[in-house]
Design an enzyme around this catalytic site. Structure first.
Site, PDB file in Angstrom:
ATOM      1  N   SER A 125      -8.158  34.562 105.807  1.00 28.89           N
ATOM      2  CA  SER A 125      -8.661  34.395 107.166  1.00 28.89           C
ATOM      3  C   SER A 125      -8.629  35.722 107.897  1.00 28.89           C
ATOM      4  O   SER A 125      -7.704  36.517 107.736  1.00 28.89           O
ATOM      5  CB  SER A 125      -7.843  33.325 107.892  1.00 28.89           C
ATOM      6  OG  SER A 125      -7.178  33.860 108.997  1.00 28.89           O
ATOM      7  N   LYS A 126      -9.702  35.966 108.652  1.00 30.18           N
ATOM      8  CA  LYS A 126      -9.804  37.217 109.406  1.00 30.18           C
ATOM      9  C   LYS A 126      -8.625  37.361 110.352  1.00 30.18           C
ATOM     10  O   LYS A 126      -8.009  38.402 110.458  1.00 30.18           O
ATOM     11  CB  LYS A 126     -11.069  37.213 110.255  1.00 30.18           C
ATOM     12  CG  LYS A 126     -12.340  37.403 109.497  1.00 30.18           C
ATOM     13  CD  LYS A 126     -13.515  37.289 110.478  1.00 30.18           C
ATOM     14  CE  LYS A 126     -14.815  37.130 109.726  1.00 30.18           C
ATOM     15  NZ  LYS A 126     -15.850  36.487 110.530  1.00 30.18           N
TER      16      LYS A 126
END
Ligand code: GLU
Length: 296
Positions: free
Chosen positions: A268-269
């Site tokens: 996930s960013k």
């Protein structure tokens, strides 16, 4: 109505693939897998490859990320048609789709705040949750008169426009879709849009939700093949329903495995997963990235 997958055959002609990143961070290996799969499939089938910038959420989208994303795609060797479509330039398209759905009596205005929804659900331990884990919207506003809602909208109150899911399904049925496995084997999927409840289609400050924008864009761009991560598999039920209501053709779908981090969780960013930029700075080559995502 039985699920229909018959409409899920792609239109004759060249297949159209797309990679649709949201410019709210740098691309990581999960995005690389999506982009490379689309590129490889377009190349193998003589199809077209599009890139769409999903910047409808203006509170999170940043132009500098768009530039970095396109630069990463160039570095990976992904050729795509230009100009790219940017959602922020297509407000009127989403508005027109919303008006059509409203004209069918399928849209209502909700003024409930997140806090009100939370309080309602907290008092009901068995309240259902949607496939993303959010509580199903309790329907506040569904039966309110249109004129009253209009007055509150004009007065500037924050609000969301929601799809009346039960009515939408009564009108369109639950359209299924064709899901291709990793080796291309097709399987018919029965959609379950009801599990999502009355999804948001637009908000006061956002002309379209993800669900509405993606359906309108895929239709406008003639996308025949949606290849994206398995985390969007369940949302496809909502997309198929909206396509059916809006008279848009059904693409085929392929939801690919997610690239997991060392801890076994989805990258996930926001949790700072290693970006392609970091890997590049450390000396990785595009071939290394292919290997890292299992396409070696
Ligand atoms: N913009 C979405 C994302 O970055 C992808 C949407 C899609 O492929 O349908 O997760």
């Amino acid at each position: 109505m039985p699920p229909s997958t018959a409409a899920a055959e792609p239109a004759a002609g060249r297949r159209v693939f797309r990679f649709a990143p949201s410019p709210n961070g740098d691309l990581h290996l999960g995005h690389a897998l999506s982009a490379l799969l689309n590129h490889d499939l377009a190349r193998a089938t003589g199809g077209r490859m599009l890139v769409r910038i999903e910047d409808i959420d203006t509170s999170r989208a940043r132009p500098e990320f768009e530039a970095r994303i396109l630069d990463d795609l160039d570095w990976l060797g992904i050729a795509y048609e230009r100009p790219v479509r940017r959602q922020s330039a297509h407000g009127p398209d989403y508005r027109a789709a919303l008006d059509r759905l409203a004209g069918m009596g399928l849209v209502y205005t909700s003024f409930a705040s997140r806090g009100e929804i939370r309080a309602f659900v907290a008092a009901r331990p068995d309240w259902p949750h949607d496939p993303d884990g959010a509580p199903v919207y309790p329907g506040f506003g569904r039966d309110d008169p249109h004129a009253a809602a209009r007055t509150r909208i004009l007065a500037g109150e924050p609000h969301a426009l929601r799809l009346d899911m039960a009515r939408a399904i009564a009108r369109a049925g639950t359209p299924g879709w064709r899901e291709d496995a990793a080796d291309g084997t097709p399987a018919p999927i029965t959609a379950d849009p009801a599990a999502w409840g009355d999804v948001v289609l637009a908000r006061k400050d956002a002309p379209a939700s993800y669900h509405l924008a993606v359906v309108v864009d895929d239709g406008a761009q003639g996308v025949t093949d949606v290849v994206r991560g398995a985390d969007l598999f369940a949302a496809t039920a909502v997309h198929r329903l909206l396509q059916q209501l809006l008279g848009l053709p059904a693409p085929r779908y392929r939801h690919h495995r997610l690239v997991l981090g060392a801890d076994g969780r989805k990258l996930s960013k926001s949790e700072g997963a290693a970006s392609l930029r970091t890997l590049r700075a450390e000396g990785a080559t595009p071939a290394d990235v292919r290997r890292l995502v299992g396409l070696g």
